[in-house]
Write a protein that holds these residues in place. Structure first.
Motif, PDB file in Angstrom:
ATOM      1  N   ALA A  85       0.860  -1.191   0.000  1.00 13.96           N
ATOM      2  CA  ALA A  85       0.000   0.000   0.000  1.00 13.96           C
ATOM      3  C   ALA A  85       0.888   1.229   0.000  1.00 13.96           C
ATOM      4  O   ALA A  85       2.100   1.132   0.181  1.00 13.96           O
ATOM      5  N   ALA A  86       0.254   2.382  -0.197  1.00 15.09           N
ATOM      6  CA  ALA A  86       0.970   3.654  -0.161  1.00 15.09           C
ATOM      7  C   ALA A  86       0.216   4.627   0.725  1.00 15.09           C
ATOM      8  O   ALA A  86      -1.012   4.548   0.848  1.00 15.09           O
ATOM      9  N   ILE A  87       0.969   5.524   1.338  1.00 17.12           N
ATOM     10  CA  ILE A  87       0.392   6.616   2.118  1.00 17.12           C
ATOM     11  C   ILE A  87       0.968   7.909   1.557  1.00 17.12           C
ATOM     12  O   ILE A  87       2.171   8.147   1.655  1.00 17.12           O
ATOM     13  N   ASN A  88       0.101   8.706   0.952  1.00 18.23           N
ATOM     14  CA  ASN A  88       0.535   9.977   0.376  1.00 18.23           C
ATOM     15  C   ASN A  88      -0.657  10.928   0.293  1.00 18.23           C
ATOM     16  O   ASN A  88      -1.755  10.591   0.755  1.00 18.23           O
ATOM     17  N   SER A  89      -0.447  12.079  -0.293  1.00 12.62           N
ATOM     18  CA  SER A  89      -1.479  13.123  -0.312  1.00 12.62           C
ATOM     19  C   SER A  89      -2.687  12.796  -1.180  1.00 12.62           C
ATOM     20  O   SER A  89      -3.690  13.504  -1.100  1.00 12.62           O
ATOM     21  N   THR A  90      -2.634  11.742  -1.974  1.00  7.19           N
ATOM     22  CA  THR A  90      -3.784  11.396  -2.816  1.00  7.19           C
ATOM     23  C   THR A  90      -4.855  10.620  -2.043  1.00  7.19           C
ATOM     24  O   THR A  90      -5.966  10.473  -2.529  1.00  7.19           O
ATOM     25  N   LEU A  91      -4.517  10.129  -0.855  1.00  8.42           N
ATOM     26  CA  LEU A  91      -5.461   9.349  -0.063  1.00  8.42           C
ATOM     27  C   LEU A  91      -6.334  10.248   0.806  1.00  8.42           C
ATOM     28  O   LEU A  91      -5.870  11.262   1.328  1.00  8.42           O
ATOM     29  N   THR A  92      -7.578   9.837   0.966  1.00  4.35           N
ATOM     30  CA  THR A  92      -8.465  10.524   1.899  1.00  4.35           C
ATOM     31  C   THR A  92      -8.089  10.091   3.322  1.00  4.35           C
ATOM     32  O   THR A  92      -7.347   9.119   3.512  1.00  4.35           O
TER      33      THR A  92
END
Length: 119
Positions: A85-92
């Protein structure tokens, strides 16, 4: 480790063997040592940290400032059956909580994190 790494390379990624110094870097990282691997674009740098991460029982965190690269890497890993998974600014906020919950449950092998989201 090398037999495990090689079998994972073949089974997950579909490559028959490591190229160049990849095997040495993978073995070094898998042993818990730090490594600096300089390779050209397309030289297989990602395999050097992804393969040991998949071999080990703990979570690997990859810090990357490039959101598009994160997405490509996560999509490719998931397509191979590797939980990532990724955690970045595109996620809510809800999506970030979902990833955090997957981390707490031990369901992920790799998490790509933007530097500003690391803390």
């Amino acid at each position: 480790m090398s037999d495990t790494a090689l079998s994972l390379l073949q089974r997950i990624y579909g490559y028959p063997a490591f190229r160049g110094e990849q095997a040495a870097v993978v073995a070094h990282v898998a042993a818990g040592d730090d490594a600096l691997g300089l390779m050209p674009t397309g030289g297989g740098k990602s395999l050097c940290f992804q393969t040991p991460a998949v071999c080990q029982k703990k979570l690997a965190i990859v810090v990357s400032p490039l959101i598009s690269l994160m997405k490509d890497q996560v999509d490719a890993l998931q397509a191979c059956g590797v939980p990532a998974a990724a955690i970045n600014s595109t996620l809510t906020a809800g999506q970030r909580r979902d990833v955090a919950e997957q981390i707490r449950r031990g369901e992920l092998k790799l998490v790509y994190v933007a530097p500003e989201r690391l803390l």
